[in-house]
Design an enzyme around this catalytic site. Structure first.
Site, PDB file in Angstrom:
ATOM      1  N   LYS A 209      -7.601   2.209  -2.226  1.00 49.86           N
ATOM      2  CA  LYS A 209      -8.725   1.763  -1.402  1.00 49.86           C
ATOM      3  C   LYS A 209      -9.662   2.939  -1.098  1.00 49.86           C
ATOM      4  O   LYS A 209     -10.868   2.843  -1.252  1.00 49.86           O
ATOM      5  CB  LYS A 209      -8.189   1.163  -0.104  1.00 49.86           C
ATOM      6  N   GLU A 215      -1.423  11.346  -4.354  1.00 53.06           N
ATOM      7  CA  GLU A 215      -0.403  10.895  -5.301  1.00 53.06           C
ATOM      8  C   GLU A 215      -1.049  10.089  -6.426  1.00 53.06           C
ATOM      9  O   GLU A 215      -0.760  10.277  -7.608  1.00 53.06           O
ATOM     10  CB  GLU A 215       0.628   9.996  -4.589  1.00 53.06           C
ATOM     11  N   GLY A 266      -4.793  -1.537   3.735  1.00 58.17           N
ATOM     12  CA  GLY A 266      -3.947  -1.388   2.553  1.00 58.17           C
ATOM     13  C   GLY A 266      -2.703  -2.260   2.605  1.00 58.17           C
ATOM     14  O   GLY A 266      -2.371  -2.970   1.656  1.00 58.17           O
ATOM     15  N   ARG A 267      -1.999  -2.224   3.737  1.00 58.34           N
ATOM     16  CA  ARG A 267      -0.709  -2.948   3.808  1.00 58.34           C
ATOM     17  C   ARG A 267      -0.886  -4.448   3.923  1.00 58.34           C
ATOM     18  O   ARG A 267       0.075  -5.194   3.866  1.00 58.34           O
ATOM     19  CB  ARG A 267       0.115  -2.394   4.967  1.00 58.34           C
ATOM     20  N   GLU A 353       3.949   0.659   9.812  1.00 57.42           N
ATOM     21  CA  GLU A 353       2.642   1.333   9.837  1.00 57.42           C
ATOM     22  C   GLU A 353       1.700   0.594  10.788  1.00 57.42           C
ATOM     23  O   GLU A 353       0.791   1.189  11.365  1.00 57.42           O
ATOM     24  CB  GLU A 353       2.035   1.392   8.419  1.00 57.42           C
ATOM     25  N   HIS A 384      28.583  -5.632   1.030  1.00 59.08           N
ATOM     26  CA  HIS A 384      29.587  -4.683   0.546  1.00 59.08           C
ATOM     27  C   HIS A 384      29.135  -3.248   0.802  1.00 59.08           C
ATOM     28  O   HIS A 384      29.678  -2.314   0.201  1.00 59.08           O
ATOM     29  CB  HIS A 384      29.828  -4.921  -0.948  1.00 59.08           C
ATOM     30  N   LYS A 499      -0.388  14.768   5.979  1.00 56.94           N
ATOM     31  CA  LYS A 499      -1.273  14.934   4.803  1.00 56.94           C
ATOM     32  C   LYS A 499      -2.030  16.257   4.909  1.00 56.94           C
ATOM     33  O   LYS A 499      -2.166  17.001   3.940  1.00 56.94           O
ATOM     34  CB  LYS A 499      -2.304  13.799   4.758  1.00 56.94           C
TER      35      LYS A 499
HETATM   36  O1  F6P Z   1      -5.055   2.727  -1.165  1.00 56.52           O
HETATM   37  P1  F6P Z   1      -5.092   4.144  -0.751  1.00 56.52           P
HETATM   38  O2  F6P Z   1      -6.379   4.516  -0.083  1.00 56.52           O
HETATM   39  O3  F6P Z   1      -4.787   5.064  -1.906  1.00 56.52           O
HETATM   40  O4  F6P Z   1      -3.982   4.384   0.355  1.00 56.52           O
HETATM   41  C1  F6P Z   1      -2.629   4.226   0.093  1.00 56.52           C
HETATM   42  C2  F6P Z   1      -1.824   4.163   1.355  1.00 56.52           C
HETATM   43  O5  F6P Z   1      -1.963   5.363   2.094  1.00 56.52           O
HETATM   44  C3  F6P Z   1      -2.023   5.089   3.486  1.00 56.52           C
HETATM   45  O6  F6P Z   1      -3.322   5.314   3.901  1.00 56.52           O
HETATM   46  C4  F6P Z   1      -1.067   5.927   4.274  1.00 56.52           C
HETATM   47  O7  F6P Z   1      -1.085   7.253   3.864  1.00 56.52           O
HETATM   48  C5  F6P Z   1      -1.651   3.634   3.603  1.00 56.52           C
HETATM   49  O8  F6P Z   1      -2.139   3.040   4.745  1.00 56.52           O
HETATM   50  C6  F6P Z   1      -2.210   3.079   2.343  1.00 56.52           C
HETATM   51  O9  F6P Z   1      -1.664   1.849   2.036  1.00 56.52           O
END
Ligand code: F6P
Length: 529
Positions: A209, A215, A266-267, A353, A384, A499
Site C-alpha cells: 500500500k 521487506e 492493510g490488515r 495491530e 497433540h 522500523k
Molecule cells: O502494504 P505495505 O504498505 O507494504 O505495508 C505492509 C504492512 O506493514 C504495516 O504497515 C506494519 O509495518 C502493516 O500495517 C501493513 O499491513
C-alpha cells in the site's frame, strides 16, 4: 461518548455479574435445559454455538444494554458510510475514512459509500479484463509461455489475509493454477519460492500500500534479478498493487498496476485488489465474486440491532466479557479445518495491530484492558501440542473453534466405522465439552477444573462465500471491540519505532561506521562476533 467505558453504569453492572459467572460445571448446567439448542446465533451463512460461554440471560441482556449504550451498531454503520474514524482527536493522526466494507458492497442498488464502491468496481473491471487476457493467452510471458503461476510479494496485510484466503480456497483453484507467497526479508524465503516455480510462466505481484516497505522492495529486487539472470523481462511479468500516489506507481516497471485507496487499512484489505489479484487469478472471477458476496452479507448482518441476532456483535461482546470482566488475557482461534491453517495468523495481525492500543481516540490513556493476545493453530493438530495447557494450565484461555459440517473435496472414507470428517467434528465438540464441563477425579493430576469458555463457529462447507462470511465476521468483531474500548483500531503507530531503529542500523552497516556508540550499534557488534 467521551465518558470512559469503565465509568458507565452498564460497565459496573457487568463487573457485578462477573463476580458469579455462569458455572458450566454445575449439574445440569449444559444439559436438560435446552441451553445448547437456544444459545445459537445465525448471521449470513454461519452459526455461533455459545452455550459454553460463561453467560446467562442476565449477562446477555446486559450485553444488549452495552451495545445500545455504546451505539456499537450505529458506529459500525457510520464506518460503512464513510465516517472519518481513523483519527485521534486533537493530535496529528491519519485522519481517514475506514471503508474496507465498500470494497464488497457491490451487490446492493444503494451502496453505503457509493464513491468508494465505484472505485472498487473500476478496479475489479480492470482485473476481470486482465484475467481474461491471461486466460485467453493474449498476455504471455517474455518467452511466449502462458501464465500458470503467481508469486505474491508483500508483508503484513499485503500477505497474511491474501495468503490465508488462498490457502483456505485451494480446493476451488482452477486446474493448472498455483499461487505462492514471499513475505520475509530473510533471503531464504524468496530463494525457496523463486526456485520452486517456472519463472517464464509466472506473474509476480508486488503488493504494498505504501510502496515503501523494506521487506517488499528488497524481495522485489531479488525477484527482478532472478528474472534478469534467466534472460526474462520483468516488465512482462511483474504486476503492482499499491496505494494511489505511492512510489510504486510506475507503469514502465509493471505489466499492470491495480490501485488501493487510503481509506482501506492493510490488515482490512483482503477484499480490495490486495487479495483480489491472487484470488481472481487462481479461482476465477465467479468464485472471487462469491467470496466478496459472502463478506458483504456479513457486513450487512453486522448492522442488526439485536445482540442475539448479530453474530459479529455477539462474538465481540464475548471477547469483551472474557477480557475485561473475567480477566483472560489471550484468545485462541482453533479452526478444525486444515485449509484454515493460516487464518489464525491473519487474525493475529488484524486483531493485535488494530486493538493493541493504550491510548483512546481522544488521546487519553485507556481505562480498561484492550486487545487480547491472539493465537491459534488448526485442530486436531493442536490437541497433540498445546491443548494440555488449555485444559489444565494455570492460565484460562477462551477459545473460538471453527468447524464445517462438510469437507471441501468430498473425498472421505469410513475407517473403523467413522469418516475422517466425523472424527474431526467429534474432536472439536469433545474439546469444547471437556473445557467447559471438566471432570472430577481422585487423582489430582487427572482432574479437569472446567469452566474454560469457548464458542463454536459453524459453517456448512468452507467455500468462497463462507470464507467471505468468516473474514468479514472477524473484521467486524475487531472493529466493534475497538468501539467499546474507545480506541482507534485503524492505525499502527506502534510499528514505527522498530522500523526507525532498523533503518539506523542499516545506515551504520552501509557506511561501515559502527563504533558501538548507540545501544543498537553495540548490540550489532556483539551479534557479529
Ligand atoms: O502494504 P505495505 O504498505 O507494504 O505495508 C505492509 C504492512 O506493514 C504495516 O504497515 C506494519 O509495518 C502493516 O500495517 C501493513 O499491513
Amino acid at each position: 461518548m467521551k465518558t470512559k467505558p469503565t465509568e458507565t453504569t452498564i460497565w459496573q453492572k457487568l463487573i457485578r455479574l462477573a463476580e458469579k459467572p455462569y458455572d458450566l460445571t454445575a449439574p445440569g448446567a449444559l444439559s436438560g435445559s435446552g441451553r445448547i439448542g437456544t444459545m445459537v446465533c445465525r448471521s449470513a451463512g454461519l452459526r455461533l454455538l455459545y452455550a459454553m460461554q460463561r453467560v446467562d440471560e442476565q449477562v446477555l441482556t446486559a450485553f444488549q444494554e452495552l451495545a445500545d449504550g455504546f451505539d456499537l451498531v450505529g458506529r459500525f454503520q457510520e464506518m460503512r458510510g464513510g465516517a472519518v474514524l481513523n483519527r485521534i482527536d486533537g493530535w496529528p493522526s491519519e485522519n481517514r475514512q475506514v471503508l474496507h466494507t465498500a470494497s464488497r458492497d457491490l451487490f446492493s442498488e444503494n451502496p453505503l459509500a457509493p464513491a468508494a464502491t465505484a472505485q472498487a468496481k473500476r478496479e475489479l473491471t480492470q482485473l476481470e479484463r486482465f484475467i481474461w487476457e491471461v486466460d485467453e493467452r493474449h498476455l504471455l510471458g517474455s518467452t511466449g509461455k502462458p501464465f500458470t503461476t503467481m508469486v505474491n510479494i508483500g508483508i503484513g496485510g499485503s500477505d497474511l489475509g491474501p495468503r490465508a484466503v488462498n490457502e483456505a480456497l485451494r480446493a476451488y483453484y482452477r486446474p493448472g493454477r498455483q499461487v505462492r507467497f514471499v513475505a520475509n526479508v530473510d533471503p531464504d524465503d524468496a530463494s525457496a519460492v523463486l526456485a520452486s516455480v517456472d519463472l517464464s510462466e509466472t506473474l509476480v505481484t508486488i503488493v504494498s500500500k505504501s510502496g515503501t516497505t523494506l521487506e517488499t522492495l528488497t524481495n522485489e529486487e531479488l525477484a527482478r534479478s532472478a528474472y534478469r539472470s534467466g534472460g526474462l523481462d520483468p516488465a512482462r511479468h511483474f504486476l503492482a498493487v499499491t496505494g494511489v500516489g505511492s512510489p510504486m506507481e510506475d507503469p514502465q516497471r509493471y505489466l499492470r498496476s491495480f490501485a488501493m485507496f487510503d481509506y482501506i487499512g492493510g490488515r482490512y484489505s483482503t477484499t480490495s485488489m490486495v487479495g483480489c489479484v491472487t484470488l481472481g487469478f487462481a479461482l476465477g472471477m465467479e468464485h472471487l465474486y462469491a467470496f466478496l458476496r459472502g463478506a458483504a452479507e456479513m457486513d450487512e448482518a453486522a448492522g442488526h440491532p439485536a445482540v442475539r441476532d448479530n453474530l459479529p456483535l455477539l462474538l465481540a461482546l464475548f471477547g469483551i466479557w472474557n477480557r475485561n470482566f473475567l480477566g483472560y488475557p489471550t484468545l485462541a482461534i482453533l479452526p478444525y479445518s486444515q485449509a484454515l491453517h493460516r487464518f489464525p495468523a491473519h487474525l493475529q495481525q488484524c486483531d493485535m495491530e488494530s486493538n493493541g492500543k493504550s491510548i483512546t481516540r481522544f488521546g487519553e490513556p485507556v481505562s480498561a484492558a484492550t486487545g487480547p493476545i491472539v493465537w491459534g493453530e488448526p485442530g486436531t493438530n493442536g490437541q497433540h501440542a498445546f491443548y494440555q495447557l488449555l485444559h489444565q494450565g494455570t492460565e484460562i484461555v477462551p477459545v473460538e473453534f471453527i468447524g464445517f459440517r462438510e469437507n471441501q473435496y468430498g473425498q472421505d472414507l469410513p475407517v473403523d466405522g467413522t469418516s475422517s470428517q466425523q472424527k474431526l467434528i467429534a474432536n472439536l465438540l469433545a474439546q469444547a465439552v471437556a473445557l467447559a464441563s471438566g471432570r472430577d477425579h481422585d487423582n489430582p493430576n487427572r482432574r479437569f477444573a472446567g469452566n474454560r469458555p469457548s464458542s463454536i463457529i459453524v459453517g456448512n462447507r468452507l467455500d468462497p462465500r463462507t470464507m467471505g462470511n468468516l473474514l468479514a465476521l472477524y473484521e467486524a468483531k475487531i472493529v466493534m471491540q475497538g468501539f467499546v474500548w474507545q480506541i482507534n483500531s485503524f492505525d499502527q503507530e506502534g510499528v514505527q519505532l522498530g522500523k526507525q531503529l532498523a533503518t539506523e542500523l542499516l545506515d551504520l552497516l552501509k557506511s561501515g561506521t559502527n563504533n558501538g556508540s548507540t545501544i543498537g550499534g553495540e548490540l550489532l557488534r556483539e551479534f557479529e562476533k
